[in-house]
Design a protein around this motif. Structure first.
Motif, short mmCIF file in Angstrom:
data_model
loop_
_atom_site.label_atom_id
_atom_site.label_comp_id
_atom_site.label_asym_id
_atom_site.label_seq_id
_atom_site.Cartn_x
_atom_site.Cartn_y
_atom_site.Cartn_z
N VAL A 85 41.78 60.17 62.02
CA VAL A 85 43.14 59.96 62.54
C VAL A 85 43.74 61.28 63.00
N VAL A 86 43.53 62.34 62.23
CA VAL A 86 44.08 63.66 62.58
C VAL A 86 43.52 64.14 63.91
N LYS A 88 42.27 62.46 66.42
CA LYS A 88 42.78 61.67 67.54
C LYS A 88 44.23 62.02 67.84
N SER A 89 45.02 62.23 66.81
CA SER A 89 46.44 62.48 66.99
C SER A 89 46.72 63.86 67.57
N VAL A 90 46.03 64.88 67.07
CA VAL A 90 46.30 66.26 67.51
C VAL A 90 45.67 66.53 68.87
N GLN A 250 54.25 64.51 64.53
CA GLN A 250 53.35 63.62 65.27
C GLN A 250 52.32 63.01 64.32
N LEU A 251 51.80 63.82 63.41
CA LEU A 251 50.81 63.34 62.44
C LEU A 251 51.42 62.35 61.45
N GLU A 253 53.73 60.21 62.02
CA GLU A 253 53.82 58.92 62.71
C GLU A 253 52.44 58.26 62.83
N SER A 254 51.42 59.05 63.18
CA SER A 254 50.08 58.50 63.37
C SER A 254 49.49 57.99 62.06
N LEU A 255 49.62 58.76 61.00
CA LEU A 255 49.06 58.36 59.71
C LEU A 255 49.77 57.12 59.16
N ASN A 258 48.60 54.05 60.86
CA ASN A 258 47.26 53.65 60.45
C ASN A 258 47.20 53.18 59.00
#
Length: 326
Positions: A85-86, A88-90, A250-251, A253-255, A258
């Motif tokens: 996930v990290v 893809k997000s970064v 940003q991370l 929100e992404s984590l 998921n």
């Protein structure tokens, strides 16, 4: 205007002594201000470099695991899924990611013992660590030693190895190849020990190197009896460190999107959160995201104190100059 400037210039020439004193004072204040600002920035840069070598990435994905409500273990499970996930997000802003094991215990030699933070590393995945940590000459930590440099931090890839800093080697009275014993309390409450071998004595890099040692990652997993997909933290290194705060948001929100549960943002190092976490009524895994400066926030008093002294000194000098001009 030309006439006024001519009069002003003649006045300065007529009062040569006062002009010289005030000009010197103004130059002194400007020089002192530049020096103090440079010193403050230098301390901040050194702190960031030390922090991002020893204990932190620019952004950290850590967390706590609670099998029971009263637990507070600083662990993250399912590391591979979180790392995916990290990445893809970064995206393109990412330089590299390291997976660190975190431990706290004692290192024991034949003559002394130290309480330390033990960082378990996969040295082949840590280019920054190998580039920025340098072995110390033998004379720096052993009386009568030579100026030759021994040891190689890349040997942390071998099992049951450890790298310490020169100040620690002096206190423990050890050198390259000497044995040490690591001891710590496991998650079940048992005291576990492990015999290790010193493969490098590193140059000190500031105050934080007094209590940090590096071990092979497998050694920490053995001490704490962890499975391979469990770690202490993911340390994220960015191409632009100044973008760390935005990347952290940003991370989060992404984590969260998921399905990962997150703790509320707390700008303090992880070891100051144990009492808070153990008092919260939940079980399972929650992630905790921090910036590098959060992990060393307990040292910020040094920079703030220096800035305060700088402001005080410059204010006094400016007041003296103002009186002189009047």
């Amino acid at each position: 205007m030309k006439k006024l400037l001519r009069i002003a210039f003649r006045n300065l020439l007529q009062s040569r002594q006062k002009t010289l004193i005030l000009g010197s004072a103004l130059g002194l204040v400007a020089m002192l201000l530049v020096l103090l600002m440079a010193l403050s920035q230098g301390v901040s840069d050194t702190m960031r470099e030390s922090a991002t070598i020893l204990v932190s990435g620019h952004v950290n994905v850590a967390g706590f695991y609670k099998a029971k409500v009263e637990d507070s273990f600083p662990l993250i499970t399912d590391v591979k899924a979180i790392e995916e996930v990290v990445r893809k997000s970064v995206g393109d802003e990412l330089d590299y990611i390291v997976v660190r094991q975190r431990g706290w215990g004692k290192i024991i030699s034949a003559s002394n013992r130290l309480q330390v933070a033990i960082h378990g590393v996969l040295i082949e995945n840590e280019p920054g660590l190998q580039d920025r940590l340098r072995p110390a000459p033998e004379s720096a930590y052993k009386e009568g030693g030579s100026d030759e440099v021994f040891g190689d931090i890349s040997q942390l890839g071998e099992q049951d190895t450890v790298a310490i800093f020169e100040s620690q080697a002096k206190r423990l009275e050890v050198g390259i190849g000497d044995p040490l014993t690591l001891t710590t309390e496991s998650l079940t409450g048992r005291v576990n020990t492990k015999d290790v071998r010193i493969i490098a004595v590193l140059k000190d890099i500031g105050f934080m190197s007094n209590w940090s040692v590096f071990s092979d990652s497998q050694g920490i997993q053995d001490l704490y009896q962890l499975n391979p997909n469990t770690a202490g933290a993911l340390q994220i290194y960015l191409k632009d460190p100044d973008s760390a705060e935005r990347v952290m948001q940003q991370l989060r929100e992404s984590l969260s999107a998921n399905g990962h549960e997150l703790l509320a943002y707390n700008p303090n190092p992880f070891w100051q959160k144990f009492n808070i976490i153990s008092g919260e009524n939940w079980t399972g895994q929650k992630l905790d995201l921090t910036l590098w400066e959060n992990e060393v926030s307990f040292l910020k008093w040094a920079v703030k104190g220096l800035d305060g002294v700088s402001f005080f000194l410059v204010a006094i000098l400016l007041f003296i100059i103002a009186i002189g001009i009047i």
